[in-house]
Design a protein around this motif. Structure first.
Motif, mmCIF file in Angstrom:
data_model
loop_
_atom_site.group_PDB
_atom_site.id
_atom_site.type_symbol
_atom_site.label_atom_id
_atom_site.label_comp_id
_atom_site.label_asym_id
_atom_site.label_seq_id
_atom_site.Cartn_x
_atom_site.Cartn_y
_atom_site.Cartn_z
ATOM 1 N N VAL A 153 0.804 -1.224 0.000
ATOM 2 C CA VAL A 153 0.000 0.000 0.000
ATOM 3 C C VAL A 153 0.837 1.274 0.000
ATOM 4 O O VAL A 153 0.409 2.297 -0.533
ATOM 5 C CB VAL A 153 -0.979 0.005 1.200
ATOM 6 N N ASP A 198 -2.443 -4.369 3.573
ATOM 7 C CA ASP A 198 -3.014 -3.059 3.273
ATOM 8 C C ASP A 198 -4.084 -2.729 4.306
ATOM 9 O O ASP A 198 -5.067 -3.457 4.449
ATOM 10 C CB ASP A 198 -3.614 -3.098 1.863
ATOM 11 N N SER A 199 -3.908 -1.615 5.012
ATOM 12 C CA SER A 199 -4.868 -1.240 6.055
ATOM 13 C C SER A 199 -6.221 -0.829 5.485
ATOM 14 O O SER A 199 -7.189 -0.698 6.235
ATOM 15 C CB SER A 199 -4.301 -0.115 6.923
ATOM 16 N N HIS A 200 -6.313 -0.633 4.172
ATOM 17 C CA HIS A 200 -7.630 -0.429 3.569
ATOM 18 C C HIS A 200 -8.451 -1.718 3.625
ATOM 19 O O HIS A 200 -9.680 -1.679 3.534
ATOM 20 C CB HIS A 200 -7.498 0.011 2.107
ATOM 21 N N ASP A 272 -6.514 8.616 9.963
ATOM 22 C CA ASP A 272 -6.738 8.147 8.600
ATOM 23 C C ASP A 272 -8.227 7.820 8.495
ATOM 24 O O ASP A 272 -8.957 7.815 9.500
ATOM 25 C CB ASP A 272 -5.868 6.922 8.303
ATOM 26 N N MET A 276 -11.908 2.782 6.459
ATOM 27 C CA MET A 276 -11.004 1.712 6.051
ATOM 28 C C MET A 276 -11.269 0.461 6.879
ATOM 29 O O MET A 276 -11.556 0.530 8.065
ATOM 30 C CB MET A 276 -9.552 2.177 6.186
ATOM 31 N N ARG A 277 -11.120 -0.701 6.239
ATOM 32 C CA ARG A 277 -11.550 -1.946 6.883
ATOM 33 C C ARG A 277 -10.668 -2.339 8.066
ATOM 34 O O ARG A 277 -11.081 -3.142 8.907
ATOM 35 C CB ARG A 277 -11.622 -3.069 5.848
ATOM 36 N N PRO A 457 -3.510 1.137 -2.912
ATOM 37 C CA PRO A 457 -4.583 0.813 -1.976
ATOM 38 C C PRO A 457 -5.637 -0.095 -2.600
ATOM 39 O O PRO A 457 -5.942 0.006 -3.788
ATOM 40 C CB PRO A 457 -5.175 2.192 -1.641
ATOM 41 N N PHE A 458 -6.148 -1.009 -1.786
ATOM 42 C CA PHE A 458 -7.251 -1.916 -2.121
ATOM 43 C C PHE A 458 -6.852 -3.080 -3.025
ATOM 44 O O PHE A 458 -7.686 -3.921 -3.334
ATOM 45 C CB PHE A 458 -8.430 -1.166 -2.773
#
Length: 543
Positions: A153, A198-200, A272, A276-277, A457-458
């Motif tokens: 990410v 990925d923190s998304h 952030d 985000m999930r 991202p994602f």
């Protein structure tokens, strides 16, 4: 317990929220309707006191008109921000789209002072175009040290994998950005560069302790604090050896004790996006907002349900869980940041020819030129037939690849047959580690590989895990690799160079935008010299 006027309190609490909106003026054109409020709800929130909007999508003319509309609905100064780390054109059509920060980090390795100068003008260009559009807060620079080459990410969004390089270039970027009268935001504190998820999509967990943070992750943030950055964004991740109980965004130990007290940061701490999930999979909008605010955040960015989040903080103040002084402190920091903004009247319509500034376009184009690396020329006459095999992340509203993209059009003009592969399409792979590409799905043609690969991202880690190194070795063994262009990931490029045979033509371009495609193919097919130096007098546009 003090008494509160709930309506007055709710309006004050609303000021610390930043909500998501489309850059398009019509609800039907929203690209992410699950995240982007309708115009009716957006106007309602702004009239009720919400203090900021983060924007995505649309053209530069649309976003200019949109910002004017949002200011009118708010009836007071608000934050209008966007994730334009790589230029306004990264998010809004018609703006300038720049090469990723990591490309300047590669220049820094050989010419540090030159790279620092480029980074300052890079920031100034983004600030210049942001002001024209009506934006006043740019959510950059990224201050993460990308110490994990497979980071899915951060990757090319970082300036480098070296703390000093990141600090020097991020500070230069910030100087340029703020010279144009807009605010910056150092992110993602205390460092997202060592993650492998990925923190998304999910919550990263790291074992880095405070001594490791002090050596690698924190120096860029400390440098930006000393330079006076107005805001710092928290990372959605857990640091097991610092606070194993809470993600950073909810950790008082990290946001208050470390950032606010130990590192002496006096500006705004912003979360952030709470949508985000990494956060929303486990926490409701209300509990997430309260926990972030309790930990020390001043601004709450993009909760899934803004009404629930606002009401939850109101209740926490009325119940005494949080002291009213916390809200007063955050509102004061917000007001001080707004006071730093360009005092000139914001644009109300897109200035004629403002995005056709020759110095801006010259600078953006030459950044592409000096970032490209190449060797040899692809001699088309050496092959009976050629396949142009393009790898992209997806084909859905893809700004990198469409029917007019040079990556498709130019090879087709030379007689190549275009083939596109992406994770959602028919798989090109077979169950063979040494020969992963299923060549029987193709003709006997030789291949030009055009790989669009970088952490985004994602996307998760799938793009960085695909076996393209093995594919290159497979095609070289069968004498079917005519040429290679990699757009994006410099870490992958370092690995590819170790297996490429000396005679294979290649181009590496950190940029993936259409202009980078055109120049990369020109370099591969025509062998035109791309390495040009640019003197500051040709692109000096700060102030």
């Amino acid at each position: 317990m003090p008494s509160f006027d709930r309506q007055v309190l709710r309006r004050k609490v609303s000021e610390i929220f930043v909500i998501r909106a489309s850059g398009h003026s019509l609800d039907a054109l929203r690209e992410y309707p699950n995240w982007e409020l309708t115009n009716h709800r957006l106007q309602q929130f702004l009239e009720e006191g919400v203090g900021g909007v983060i924007l995505y999508g649309g053209s530069i003319e649309e976003i200019t008109n949109r910002c004017a509309q949002l200011r009118m609905w708010a009836g007071k100064p608000i934050f209008l921000c966007a994730d334009v780390e790589e230029g306004v054109g990264q998010r809004f059509q018609g703006g300038t789209w720049l090469i990723p920060p990591m490309a300047l980090g590669r220049i820094y390795l050989k010419e540090p002072e030159y790279a620092i100068s480029l980074a300052e003008h890079y920031g100034a260009l983004i600030g210049y175009e942001s002001v024209i559009c009506g934006l006043n807060w740019v959510l950059a620079p990224v201050c993460d040290v990308n110490s994990n080459p497979l980071n899915p990410v951060i990757n090319m969004r970082a300036w480098s994998d070296n703390p000093q390089t990141v600090a020097d270039l991020a500070c230069a970027f910030h100087r340029g950005l703020t010279s144009q009268g807009v605010l910056g935001c150092a992110k993602h504190f205390p460092g997202h560069g060592d993650t492998k998820v990925d923190s998304h999509l999910e919550l990263p967990v790291l074992d880095n302790d405070l001594s490791r943070l002090a050596e690698i992750e924190l120096p860029p943030f400390q440098a930006l604090i000393q330079q006076g950055v107005s805001s710092i964004m928290s990372a959605h991740l857990i640091l097991n050896r610092v606070d194993c109980n809470y993600p950073v965004t909810f950790s008082k130990r990290i946001l208050t004790d470390l950032l606010r007290k130990k590192m002496c940061f006096e500006g705004m701490i912003v979360t952030d996006a709470l949508v985000m999930r990494a956060i929303s999979k486990t926490f409701s909008s209300g509990s997430a907002a309260v926990m972030a605010f309790e930990a020390g955040a001043d601004l709450i960015l993009m909760p899934q349900n803004p009404s629930e989040a606002i009401d939850a903080i109101v209740e926490s103040l009325i119940s005494g869980r949080l002291p009213i002084s916390r809200l007063e402190d955050s509102l004061q920091r917000r007001q001080l940041a707004l006071a730093q903004l360009n005092s000139e009247k914001p644009a109300t319509s897109c200035e004629k020819n403002a995005f056709e500034n020759q110095k801006v376009s010259f600078f953006a184009e030459k950044l592409i030129d000096i970032s490209i690396e190449s060797r040899n020329t692809l001699i088309i006459d050496n092959y009976k037939s050629l396949i142009n095999l393009i790898r992209v992340d997806n084909l859905y509203s893809n700004p990198i690849l469409n029917h007019s993209s040079p990556a498709l059009v130019i090879p087709e003009q030379y007689g190549f047959r275009n083939v596109i592969t992406h994770p959602s399409g028919i798989s090109p792979w077979q169950n063979n580690v040494k020969e992963p590409l299923a060549l029987e799905k193709f003709s006997d043609s030789a291949f030009l590989l055009q790989l669009f690969i970088r952490g985004n991202p994602f996307q998760g880690d799938e793009p960085l895990q695909e076996p393209w190194i093995s594919v290159i070795m497979q095609l070289q063994r069968s004498k079917r690799l005519a040429g290679l262009i990699l757009y994006g990931d410099s870490f992958l490029w370092n690995d590819l160079q170790n297996v490429l045979e000396p005679t294979v033509p290649f181009v590496f371009s950190p940029g993936q935008m259409p202009l980078a495609q055109e120049k990369a193919l020109q370099c591969l097919l025509d062998s035109k010299k791309m390495k040009v130096d640019i003197s500051p007098s040709q692109w000096e546009f700060i102030n």
